[in-house]
Design a protein around this motif. Structure first.
Motif, PDB file in Angstrom:
ATOM      1  N   LEU A  38      -1.121  -6.346   5.854  1.00  0.00           N
ATOM      2  CA  LEU A  38      -2.489  -6.461   5.333  1.00  0.00           C
ATOM      3  C   LEU A  38      -3.395  -5.446   6.034  1.00  0.00           C
ATOM      4  N   ALA A  39      -3.292  -5.380   7.360  1.00  0.00           N
ATOM      5  CA  ALA A  39      -4.171  -4.476   8.127  1.00  0.00           C
ATOM      6  C   ALA A  39      -3.782  -3.021   7.869  1.00  0.00           C
ATOM      7  N   SER A  45     -10.485   3.233  11.586  1.00  0.00           N
ATOM      8  CA  SER A  45     -10.605   4.681  11.386  1.00  0.00           C
ATOM      9  C   SER A  45     -11.594   5.271  12.374  1.00  0.00           C
ATOM     10  N   GLY A  69     -11.289  -2.852   1.390  1.00  0.00           N
ATOM     11  CA  GLY A  69     -10.650  -2.911   2.711  1.00  0.00           C
ATOM     12  C   GLY A  69     -11.525  -2.328   3.805  1.00  0.00           C
ATOM     13  N   GLU A  93     -13.140  -7.423   0.913  1.00  0.00           N
ATOM     14  CA  GLU A  93     -12.248  -7.562   2.070  1.00  0.00           C
ATOM     15  C   GLU A  93     -11.499  -8.884   1.940  1.00  0.00           C
ATOM     16  N   ASP A 115      -9.146 -10.338  -3.273  1.00  0.00           N
ATOM     17  CA  ASP A 115      -8.017  -9.410  -3.346  1.00  0.00           C
ATOM     18  C   ASP A 115      -8.430  -8.172  -4.136  1.00  0.00           C
ATOM     19  N   ALA A 116      -8.417  -7.040  -3.460  1.00  0.00           N
ATOM     20  CA  ALA A 116      -8.846  -5.792  -4.101  1.00  0.00           C
ATOM     21  C   ALA A 116      -7.884  -5.355  -5.207  1.00  0.00           C
ATOM     22  N   SER A 137      -9.842   2.013   1.743  1.00  0.00           N
ATOM     23  CA  SER A 137      -9.027   2.209   2.954  1.00  0.00           C
ATOM     24  C   SER A 137      -7.835   1.261   2.896  1.00  0.00           C
TER      25      SER A 137
HETATM   26  C1  LIG Z   1      -6.161   0.271   7.170  1.00  0.00           C
HETATM   27  S1  LIG Z   1      -7.328  -1.063   7.281  1.00  0.00           S
HETATM   28  C2  LIG Z   1      -8.826  -0.103   7.091  1.00  0.00           C
HETATM   29  C3  LIG Z   1     -10.044  -0.754   7.675  1.00  0.00           C
HETATM   30  C4  LIG Z   1     -11.288   0.117   7.775  1.00  0.00           C
HETATM   31  N1  LIG Z   1     -11.794   0.522   6.483  1.00  0.00           N
HETATM   32  C5  LIG Z   1     -11.045   1.342   8.627  1.00  0.00           C
HETATM   33  O1  LIG Z   1     -11.043   2.436   8.051  1.00  0.00           O
HETATM   34  O2  LIG Z   1     -10.860   1.196   9.826  1.00  0.00           O
HETATM   35  C6  LIG Z   1      -7.099  -1.905   5.772  1.00  0.00           C
HETATM   36  C7  LIG Z   1      -8.074  -3.012   5.457  1.00  0.00           C
HETATM   37  O3  LIG Z   1      -7.786  -3.486   4.145  1.00  0.00           O
HETATM   38  C8  LIG Z   1      -7.857  -4.901   4.124  1.00  0.00           C
HETATM   39  N2  LIG Z   1      -6.993  -5.358   3.002  1.00  0.00           N
HETATM   40  C9  LIG Z   1      -5.653  -5.272   2.910  1.00  0.00           C
HETATM   41  N3  LIG Z   1      -5.221  -5.766   1.725  1.00  0.00           N
HETATM   42  C10 LIG Z   1      -6.336  -6.144   1.049  1.00  0.00           C
HETATM   43  C11 LIG Z   1      -6.539  -6.696  -0.240  1.00  0.00           C
HETATM   44  N4  LIG Z   1      -5.525  -6.977  -1.057  1.00  0.00           N
HETATM   45  N5  LIG Z   1      -7.814  -6.928  -0.636  1.00  0.00           N
HETATM   46  C12 LIG Z   1      -8.859  -6.642   0.197  1.00  0.00           C
HETATM   47  N6  LIG Z   1      -8.719  -6.135   1.414  1.00  0.00           N
HETATM   48  C13 LIG Z   1      -7.478  -5.873   1.856  1.00  0.00           C
HETATM   49  C14 LIG Z   1      -7.343  -5.300   5.490  1.00  0.00           C
HETATM   50  O4  LIG Z   1      -7.745  -6.619   5.843  1.00  0.00           O
HETATM   51  C15 LIG Z   1      -7.987  -4.223   6.365  1.00  0.00           C
HETATM   52  O5  LIG Z   1      -9.281  -4.597   6.746  1.00  0.00           O
END
Ligand SMILES: C[S@@+](CC[C@H](N)C(=O)[O-])C[C@H]1O[C@@H](n2cnc3c(N)ncnc32)[C@H](O)[C@@H]1O
Length: 263
Positions: A38-39, A45, A69, A93, A115-116, A137
């Motif tokens: 998920l993360a 970033s 995200g 998110e 859920d995106a 992201s």
């Molecule tokens: C790689 S991190 C990027 C976080 C932030 N934008 C950054 O650049 O540091 C991915 C983010 O997407 C969120 N995420 C993952 N799957 C998701 C989904 N299906 N719907 C919404 N958010 C999601 C995660 O919880 C996480 O916060």
């Protein structure tokens, strides 16, 4: 003890006490430990990547900007710094603790927990205008290619015709493959890698096939630093040569060199 001197009341439960002490980095690491897929990344970033993502958005284009995200909000912060009004930002998110944090950090921004990848459903009744851009992201590479393509299709359905879908990846290739596009025609613009992010990242901008606008590439900060250090190196070398020439008695430059080599 007067009320103003009393220490702030902590909410009970170890999770809340830990939350108060954790910075964004630590929150992110915890989220990654709990659910790495998920993360998608172990740290948020960096600011160079966040700024480069925000640069792909026209802050004056009409309509909301949807961010997918947002995590702890580095890209949100960069979008605000770029001049996007907070009321125009809609953050999607999945992780509840990040949603809570985002609401506290950005009180005038709309945060949607959902859920995106089910964008239509998640944003049903939320938008009152077509978005100008979707900035993502999401860790797309953890999803099958058909899911990534479906996300792009949903984003194009929602956005204005000239809307952009902005995505970063730690991979080299576009995370949304063109060979699978199955009737979806779109343009892909690949921007210069962000070398100063750890790990280095790349931004891809997708727009509908008949859209003629492209993102103006940003000056590459890394290349600029390299050019500046080379110029500095040349200047130091010239200064040294000049100083050596001044110190050397007329016509005996080489003898000083020879003397110093012998001593
Ligand atoms: C790689 S991190 C990027 C976080 C932030 N934008 C950054 O650049 O540091 C991915 C983010 O997407 C969120 N995420 C993952 N799957 C998701 C989904 N299906 N719907 C919404 N958010 C999601 C995660 O919880 C996480 O916060």
């Amino acid at each position: 003890m007067s009320a103003s001197r009393r220490p702030a009341k902590l909410q009970s439960g170890p999770r809340n006490i830990i939350d108060l002490r954790l910075g964004d980095e630590a929150r992110f690491i915890r989220s990654w430990l709990e659910n790495p897929l998920l993360a998608g990344a172990i740290t948020p970033s960096g600011r160079f990547l966040a700024r480069a993502m925000a640069h792909c958005v026209d802050p004056h284009a009409k309509g909301p900007i949807v961010e997918l995200g947002p995590g702890t909000g580095p890209v949100t912060q960069a979008l605000l710094a770029r001049g996007v009004a907070p009321e125009r930002l809609v953050l999607v998110e999945y992780e509840p603790s990040f949603c809570h944090l985002l609401e506290k950090k950005f009180p005038h921004v709309k945060v949607v927990r959902g859920d995106a990848y089910r964008l239509h459903e998640t944003l049903a009744g939320v938008l009152d205008e077509q978005p100008a851009a979707v900035v993502s992201s999401l860790p797309l590479l953890t999803k099958p290619e058909t899911t990534r393509l479906s996300l792009l299709r949903q984003a194009f359905d929602l956005m204005a015709p000239e809307g952009r879908f902005v995505q970063f990846t730690y991979g080299v290739k576009s995370p949304i493959p063109t060979h699978l596009s199955a009737g979806l025609r779109f343009r892909t613009q690949s921007l210069a890698p962000i070398w100063l992010n750890l790990p280095p990242a790349r931004i891809f901008v997708y727009s509908q096939a008949d859209c003629t606008q492209s993102v103006e590439p940003r000056p590459d900060v890394f290349a600029k630093l390299l050019r500046q250090s080379r110029r500095l190196g040349r200047e130091i070398r010239d200064e040294l040569e000049e100083a050596r020439a001044r110190l050397a008695p007329h016509g005996s430059q080489s003898s000083i060199g020879a003397k110093s080599r012998r001593s």
